[in-house]
Design a protein around this motif. Structure first.
Motif, PDB file in Angstrom:
ATOM      1  N   ARG A   1      50.468  63.924  98.575  1.00 45.60           N
ATOM      2  CA  ARG A   1      51.472  64.869  98.111  1.00 45.60           C
ATOM      3  C   ARG A   1      50.690  65.412  96.672  1.00 45.60           C
ATOM      4  O   ARG A   1      50.961  66.713  96.473  1.00 45.60           O
ATOM      5  CB  ARG A   1      52.820  64.464  97.765  1.00 45.60           C
ATOM      6  CG  ARG A   1      53.812  64.273  98.743  1.00 45.60           C
ATOM      7  CD  ARG A   1      54.863  63.470  98.403  1.00 45.60           C
ATOM      8  NE  ARG A   1      55.729  63.312  99.746  1.00 45.60           N
ATOM      9  CZ  ARG A   1      57.134  63.156  99.448  1.00 45.60           C
ATOM     10  NH1 ARG A   1      57.766  63.180  98.380  1.00 45.60           N
ATOM     11  NH2 ARG A   1      57.867  63.199 100.534  1.00 45.60           N
ATOM     12  N   LEU A   2      50.331  64.631  95.766  1.00 49.03           N
ATOM     13  CA  LEU A   2      49.464  64.959  94.827  1.00 49.03           C
ATOM     14  C   LEU A   2      48.106  65.798  94.988  1.00 49.03           C
ATOM     15  O   LEU A   2      47.922  66.759  94.038  1.00 49.03           O
ATOM     16  CB  LEU A   2      49.310  63.833  93.680  1.00 49.03           C
ATOM     17  CG  LEU A   2      50.560  62.883  93.384  1.00 49.03           C
ATOM     18  CD1 LEU A   2      50.264  61.871  92.447  1.00 49.03           C
ATOM     19  CD2 LEU A   2      51.262  64.028  92.162  1.00 49.03           C
TER      20      LEU A   2
ATOM     21  N   ARG B   1      48.027  67.874  97.336  1.00 51.39           N
ATOM     22  CA  ARG B   1      48.573  69.063  97.738  1.00 51.39           C
ATOM     23  C   ARG B   1      49.115  70.055  96.497  1.00 51.39           C
ATOM     24  O   ARG B   1      48.628  71.163  96.407  1.00 51.39           O
ATOM     25  CB  ARG B   1      49.680  69.148  98.686  1.00 51.39           C
ATOM     26  CG  ARG B   1      49.369  68.935 100.060  1.00 51.39           C
ATOM     27  CD  ARG B   1      50.620  69.020 101.118  1.00 51.39           C
ATOM     28  NE  ARG B   1      51.804  68.320 100.943  1.00 51.39           N
ATOM     29  CZ  ARG B   1      51.839  67.023 101.475  1.00 51.39           C
ATOM     30  NH1 ARG B   1      51.056  66.541 102.440  1.00 51.39           N
ATOM     31  NH2 ARG B   1      53.011  66.350 101.303  1.00 51.39           N
ATOM     32  N   VAL B   2      49.676  69.274  95.614  1.00 52.95           N
ATOM     33  CA  VAL B   2      49.959  69.744  94.302  1.00 52.95           C
ATOM     34  C   VAL B   2      48.827  70.533  93.457  1.00 52.95           C
ATOM     35  O   VAL B   2      48.696  71.437  92.864  1.00 52.95           O
ATOM     36  CB  VAL B   2      50.751  68.941  93.418  1.00 52.95           C
ATOM     37  CG1 VAL B   2      50.974  69.522  91.923  1.00 52.95           C
ATOM     38  CG2 VAL B   2      52.144  68.547  94.053  1.00 52.95           C
ATOM     39  N   GLU B   3      47.791  69.609  93.394  1.00 51.27           N
ATOM     40  CA  GLU B   3      46.319  69.979  92.897  1.00 51.27           C
ATOM     41  C   GLU B   3      45.829  71.281  93.689  1.00 51.27           C
ATOM     42  O   GLU B   3      45.242  72.069  93.069  1.00 51.27           O
ATOM     43  CB  GLU B   3      45.491  68.705  92.954  1.00 51.27           C
ATOM     44  CG  GLU B   3      44.119  68.998  92.407  1.00 51.27           C
ATOM     45  CD  GLU B   3      43.150  67.858  92.458  1.00 51.27           C
ATOM     46  OE1 GLU B   3      42.208  67.762  91.803  1.00 51.27           O
ATOM     47  OE2 GLU B   3      43.484  66.995  93.560  1.00 51.27           O
TER      48      GLU B   3
ATOM     49  N   GLN C   1      47.612  73.377  94.945  1.00 52.11           N
ATOM     50  CA  GLN C   1      48.401  74.599  94.628  1.00 52.11           C
ATOM     51  C   GLN C   1      48.236  74.878  93.249  1.00 52.11           C
ATOM     52  O   GLN C   1      48.199  76.223  93.154  1.00 52.11           O
ATOM     53  CB  GLN C   1      50.022  74.125  94.724  1.00 52.11           C
ATOM     54  CG  GLN C   1      50.425  73.937  96.083  1.00 52.11           C
ATOM     55  CD  GLN C   1      52.076  73.450  96.052  1.00 52.11           C
ATOM     56  OE1 GLN C   1      51.980  72.336  95.858  1.00 52.11           O
ATOM     57  NE2 GLN C   1      52.893  74.346  96.631  1.00 52.11           N
TER      58      GLN C   1
ATOM     59  N   ILE D   1      55.431  74.088  92.916  1.00 50.95           N
ATOM     60  CA  ILE D   1      54.609  73.025  92.395  1.00 50.95           C
ATOM     61  C   ILE D   1      55.741  72.070  91.514  1.00 50.95           C
ATOM     62  O   ILE D   1      55.416  70.843  91.648  1.00 50.95           O
ATOM     63  CB  ILE D   1      53.575  73.545  91.408  1.00 50.95           C
ATOM     64  CG1 ILE D   1      52.528  73.990  92.202  1.00 50.95           C
ATOM     65  CG2 ILE D   1      53.141  72.296  90.440  1.00 50.95           C
ATOM     66  CD1 ILE D   1      51.463  74.703  91.376  1.00 50.95           C
ATOM     67  N   ASN D   2      56.658  72.728  90.785  1.00 47.10           N
ATOM     68  CA  ASN D   2      57.509  71.870  89.966  1.00 47.10           C
ATOM     69  C   ASN D   2      58.536  71.362  90.844  1.00 47.10           C
ATOM     70  O   ASN D   2      58.792  70.089  90.726  1.00 47.10           O
ATOM     71  CB  ASN D   2      58.455  72.884  89.104  1.00 47.10           C
ATOM     72  CG  ASN D   2      57.737  73.282  87.923  1.00 47.10           C
ATOM     73  OD1 ASN D   2      56.844  72.742  87.214  1.00 47.10           O
ATOM     74  ND2 ASN D   2      58.184  74.639  87.481  1.00 47.10           N
TER      75      ASN D   2
ATOM     76  N   ALA E   1      57.658  70.170  94.070  1.00 47.31           N
ATOM     77  CA  ALA E   1      56.774  69.153  94.707  1.00 47.31           C
ATOM     78  C   ALA E   1      56.728  67.873  93.609  1.00 47.31           C
ATOM     79  O   ALA E   1      56.712  66.655  94.014  1.00 47.31           O
ATOM     80  CB  ALA E   1      55.579  69.733  95.256  1.00 47.31           C
ATOM     81  N   LEU E   2      56.418  68.265  92.412  1.00 46.91           N
ATOM     82  CA  LEU E   2      56.119  67.086  91.393  1.00 46.91           C
ATOM     83  C   LEU E   2      57.613  66.510  91.165  1.00 46.91           C
ATOM     84  O   LEU E   2      57.515  65.033  91.010  1.00 46.91           O
ATOM     85  CB  LEU E   2      55.770  67.564  90.092  1.00 46.91           C
ATOM     86  CG  LEU E   2      54.430  68.056  90.091  1.00 46.91           C
ATOM     87  CD1 LEU E   2      53.784  68.519  88.614  1.00 46.91           C
ATOM     88  CD2 LEU E   2      53.290  66.703  90.171  1.00 46.91           C
TER      89      LEU E   2
END
Length: 94
Positions: free
Chosen positions: A17-18, A20-22, A24, A48-49, A51-52
């Motif tokens: 998940r992290l 993927r955020v990276e 994005q 992103i917000n 997802a985090l």
């Protein structure tokens, strides 16, 4: 208080998940560099917000079920609950 080790599957899920955020975030950097439409960039920031926040909720849930629960069972729950409440307050500000 030591954290209970995460299962390999749980750790892999969080790391994926992290990552993927990276990706994005890098995408947003590229969008800004390319002068993309502001609304499109804002939509990605919102994603992103979200997802985090989901990663944080997963960690918060795990902490509550394991660390806080174990502390309560061992008789040191008051301190753990206070710590949890501080984290929840801080987490809910975002």
């Amino acid at each position: 208080m030591l954290a209970e080790p995460r299962s390999d599957q749980e750790k892999t899920q969080l790391l994926n998940r992290l990552k993927r955020v990276e990706g994005q975030v890098r995408g947003i950097q590229k969008m800004i560099d390319e002068d993309r439409y502001c609304v499109d960039v804002l939509i990605q920031v919102s994603a992103i917000n979200s997802a985090l926040k989901n990663v944080g909720m997963q960690l918060l849930e795990r902490h509550t079920h394991h660390c806080v629960s174990d502390a309560i069972k061992s008789g040191s729950g008051e301190e753990s609950i206070e710590e949890l409440m501080k984290v929840i307050k801080q987490f809910s500000k975002s």
